[in-house]
Motif scaffolding. Structure first.
Motif, PDB file in Angstrom:
ATOM      1  N   ARG B 299       6.532  16.754  -5.189  1.00 17.51           N
ATOM      2  CA  ARG B 299       6.637  15.575  -4.238  1.00 17.51           C
ATOM      3  C   ARG B 299       8.040  15.799  -3.423  1.00 17.51           C
ATOM      4  NH1 ARG B 299       4.808   9.936  -2.593  1.00 17.51           N
ATOM      5  NH2 ARG B 299       6.674   8.770  -2.250  1.00 17.51           N
ATOM      6  N   GLU B 345      -5.857   9.496  -9.396  1.00 22.74           N
ATOM      7  CA  GLU B 345      -5.881   9.057  -7.959  1.00 22.74           C
ATOM      8  C   GLU B 345      -4.743   8.751  -7.486  1.00 22.74           C
ATOM      9  OE1 GLU B 345      -9.097   6.229  -8.246  1.00 22.74           O
ATOM     10  OE2 GLU B 345     -10.293   7.890  -9.168  1.00 22.74           O
ATOM     11  N   ALA B 346      -3.513   8.128  -8.112  1.00 25.74           N
ATOM     12  CA  ALA B 346      -2.212   7.741  -7.716  1.00 25.74           C
ATOM     13  C   ALA B 346      -1.213   9.025  -7.561  1.00 25.74           C
ATOM     14  CB  ALA B 346      -1.706   7.072  -8.876  1.00 25.74           C
ATOM     15  N   GLU B 348      -2.563  12.041  -6.553  1.00 27.41           N
ATOM     16  CA  GLU B 348      -3.480  12.673  -5.450  1.00 27.41           C
ATOM     17  C   GLU B 348      -2.864  11.838  -4.180  1.00 27.41           C
ATOM     18  OE1 GLU B 348      -7.438  11.746  -4.553  1.00 27.41           O
ATOM     19  OE2 GLU B 348      -7.673  13.751  -4.652  1.00 27.41           O
ATOM     20  N   ALA B 349      -2.582  10.487  -4.284  1.00 27.52           N
ATOM     21  CA  ALA B 349      -2.185   9.572  -3.025  1.00 27.52           C
ATOM     22  C   ALA B 349      -0.772   9.764  -2.666  1.00 27.52           C
ATOM     23  CB  ALA B 349      -2.579   8.292  -3.557  1.00 27.52           C
ATOM     24  N   SER B 350       0.012   9.894  -3.956  1.00 23.22           N
ATOM     25  CA  SER B 350       1.367  10.408  -3.833  1.00 23.22           C
ATOM     26  C   SER B 350       1.708  11.283  -3.199  1.00 23.22           C
ATOM     27  CB  SER B 350       1.964  10.261  -5.205  1.00 23.22           C
ATOM     28  OG  SER B 350       3.255  10.742  -5.487  1.00 23.22           O
ATOM     29  N   ALA B 352      -0.358  13.157  -1.091  1.00 19.86           N
ATOM     30  CA  ALA B 352      -0.665  13.142   0.236  1.00 19.86           C
ATOM     31  C   ALA B 352       0.247  12.080   1.030  1.00 19.86           C
ATOM     32  CB  ALA B 352      -1.974  12.225   0.304  1.00 19.86           C
ATOM     33  N   GLU B 353       0.823  10.944   0.376  1.00 23.81           N
ATOM     34  CA  GLU B 353       1.861  10.236   1.056  1.00 23.81           C
ATOM     35  C   GLU B 353       2.902  10.944   1.895  1.00 23.81           C
ATOM     36  OE1 GLU B 353       4.803   7.011   1.584  1.00 23.81           O
ATOM     37  OE2 GLU B 353       5.014   8.493   0.048  1.00 23.81           O
TER      38      GLU B 353
END
Lengths: 425, 425
Positions: B299, B345-346, B348-350, B352-353
């Motif tokens: 990240r 899912e978190a 993946e979203a993390s 993407a964010e």
């Protein structure tokens, strides 16, 4: 431990570090060493982890595991730094104790593992500094229920390592479980030589004093020049190669027993240095196996890699029987260890021949003393690299966003933002 | 299998692929597909591997393992592509057969493993196309001697997969061992759905017909556009991200059973594409565990990664018991599977964010049919990527130098060139 950085010099490799640049970098190493030494002396957060070989209380650890000496199985419930250190130790050293790690929340894996264990002779070590780690607590609850269902008193089979307050501390107090204090000032990934990593080794019958003595050997070897300190030689070389384009560090031990060490290294390196857009990406490899998997890429792919070759100088060997099979004359009278060493040296030469930077790390043997030294030295290398990058080595802020999001999803009180979908099926 | 590449688009990620660029790339995908289809039709070396789901003879495989149905243990002796496919299958699917792999020549590991096995109920599968692979032959000789020492007739416990000539073929003929032909036209890393990978699955009781049917599902799904073919969508996206700077591909399954799949992927990707200075470096990860190890780097580190998130849509679940421990309300009434999905899912979203490109691959379940499809599709993705890079996907020339050097060292008739030493100890 010794470190040979000859094949990382610009005269040999591309990218490589010019000898003169290394000498200039050594001034920064000296400054970084002063910073590290001061942090250690002051017990500052993170730096204090490098004092663990002196601070860890081996007697307390032995006392905590003593009630479980009759166990056939040790089940460590923890994740990340709460599991990888212990796994590294027990996988490196030979023992009759079966050690398993619940470091994931895969329901099929957890169920299959519990189904196959005799829980009445299983010790459970629950490791969470905060006492709130979702994966660890969920797994603990599942194992506790499985023990109860099996007629086993979980309070007889459980001990914990945790902070001075929180869920696990209260639970330990309530049920009089043996409880070890998670070390102050040490992030999980720097806590192998403490109450986090050492209990598993102690229960498996390994010599905790020697592991700590190895760590103290590493403390004694810290010095203000990379040319005098193998840990800093490694950390500085990895940093110097990364900023010259070797953004990947393939850690490739030539010993099955050190395969988990490469996982531990990968966490240490990634979570400590991977921030602010910086950090070398660790790749986990294993010699000689990955010569038949990754070596093609290392040798002929992009020039973005440092390959770290690690081996014990001494190991128990096993002869290769003579054979009349054709074309195998070169195995005659030899051993598996001869073959493995020849492959190590040939791989090193193969990388050098094509100009891929590589570093050789050798330890005397895979035993407690050498392992304690190796783990300490790699931690010190990482801390030095963090100073050179100028990052906050001891934090891991980027994992928090995902943790919060996962909790929100489970509570149903938080939706993730809509994602762009482009699904091909 | 479906593939969601939405989070790899330039609108979402950096590096990312502009939608228009993906559409232009699709013309090249169409050409590459024509090339691949022609290679498959002609049975050309390498491309022929994509015909294996139709070519593999399940009955011959079942017949070869039939004499060993009474075995408690299967010991596969092979390395690289001769081991990883079988390991991927048996680690993914649940079985009572204990499967071990001698895919390294570590003397301590080999000795410890053999010491713990009942060789009289062990079947040995020796896999080497050439019959000359040093590691495999050395290990075979060691196991054969151990069987003889244990009073076990090794000829009753051994079967082979090898080429039509060579050491192993002669040995099989001499001792009437069951012998399977290594598939023509398929490099080891592309041979999981053949006599190389399937015998282990067959002996473990898995449905070989369904594995092959899954592969045929993949064959049927090949099409001349990445927008119509999940395999090509994945291969093209990985390529397009690599040339834009995502030189690392972290394969992160959210299933313990697919951990070995990530190893298999790493060989396929590295050895096929890592040449001519090109190729994306695979990194092996595991969800949710590596959220506590690698996610910080993914990240917040350098923008040089694609993260591939893989999960089964369906799995056996296990409830999390209710608890009065504080702060765990979000686990109430839930399951380990809920937690794992929320973390998927978190994460993946993390990613993407923070604009890190990621791709989601979903398969229906970890069963034979889905697994055959997954393996085939990832092979097809790799072949497509090889066409887009313009490399020789099916060779591995860079590993030969080291093999020759190792043999020379063991014979004592070849010295390695002097290396530059800069040893710090």
């Amino acid at each position: 431990m010794n470190v040979d950085i000859g094949n990382a010099l610009a005269a040999e490799a591309t990218p490589g570090v010019p000898r003169a640049a290394l000498e200039r970098l050594d001034d920064r190493v000296a400054d970084a060493h002063d910073r590290i030494a001061a942090g250690m002396a002051d017990g500052e957060f993170g730096y204090a982890a490098l004092n663990l070989p002196e601070r860890a209380d081996a007697d307390a650890i032995r006392a905590a595991v003593d009630p479980f000496e009759d166990s056939d199985v040790l089940l460590t419930v923890g994740i990340g730094g709460s599991a990888l250190g212990a796994a590294t130790l027990v996988d490196a050293l030979d023992s009759d104790l079966d050690c398993y790690f619940l470091d994931n929340v895969d329901p099929e894996y957890v169920a299959a593992l519990l189904d196959g264990l005799d829980l009445s002779s299983t010790a459970m070590h629950v490791v969470s500094r905060s006492g709130t780690t979702a994966e660890t607590l969920a797994n603990f609850l599942v194992v506790r229920e499985a023990m109860t269902d099996a007629g086993v008193d979980w309070t007889d089979r459980t001990f914990v390592t945790t902070g001075r307050a929180g869920n696990l501390r209260e639970l330990a107090d309530e049920h009089a479980l043996p409880a070890l204090d998670a070390p102050e000032g040490a992030p999980g990934r720097f806590s192998v030589l403490s109450t986090v990593g050492l209990p598993a080794a102690a229960l498996a019958g390994h010599d905790v004093d020697e592991l700590l003595a190895g760590g103290r050997d590493g403390m004694d070897a810290l010095a203000g020049s990379l040319f005098d300190c193998p840990a800093y030689a490694y950390g500085a070389t990895a940093y110097a190669l990364d900023v010259r384009g070797a953004g990947i560090n393939a850690m490739m031990p030539y010993a099955e027993s050190l395969e988990t060490f490469a996982e531990w290294f990968a966490q240490l390196w990634a979570e400590s240095l991977g921030k602010d857009g910086l950090g070398q990406t660790p790749a986990r490899a294993l010699g000689a196996t990955d010569q038949h998997s990754q070596l093609q890429l290392y040798r002929a792919g992009p020039r973005d890699k440092l390959v770290t070759l690690l081996r014990p100088r001494d190991r128990d060997d096993h002869g290769v029987p003579d054979t009349d099979l054709s074309g195998l004359d070169y195995l005659a009278g030899g051993s598996l260890g001869d073959l493995l060493d020849a492959e190590f040296e040939a791989t090193e030469a193969s990388l050098a021949e094509s100009g891929v930077p590589n570093v050789r790390i050798e330890i005397p043997a895979v035993d407690e003393r050498s392992l304690g030294r190796l783990l300490f030295d790699v931690e010190a290398a990482c801390v030095l690299a963090g100073e050179l990058y100028g990052v906050e080595t001891f934090t891991q802020p980027a994992v928090e966003w995902g943790k919060d999001a996962a909790r929100g999803l489970l509570r149903g009180d938080q939706a993730l933002r809509e994602k762009t979908e482009l699904v091909v099926d």
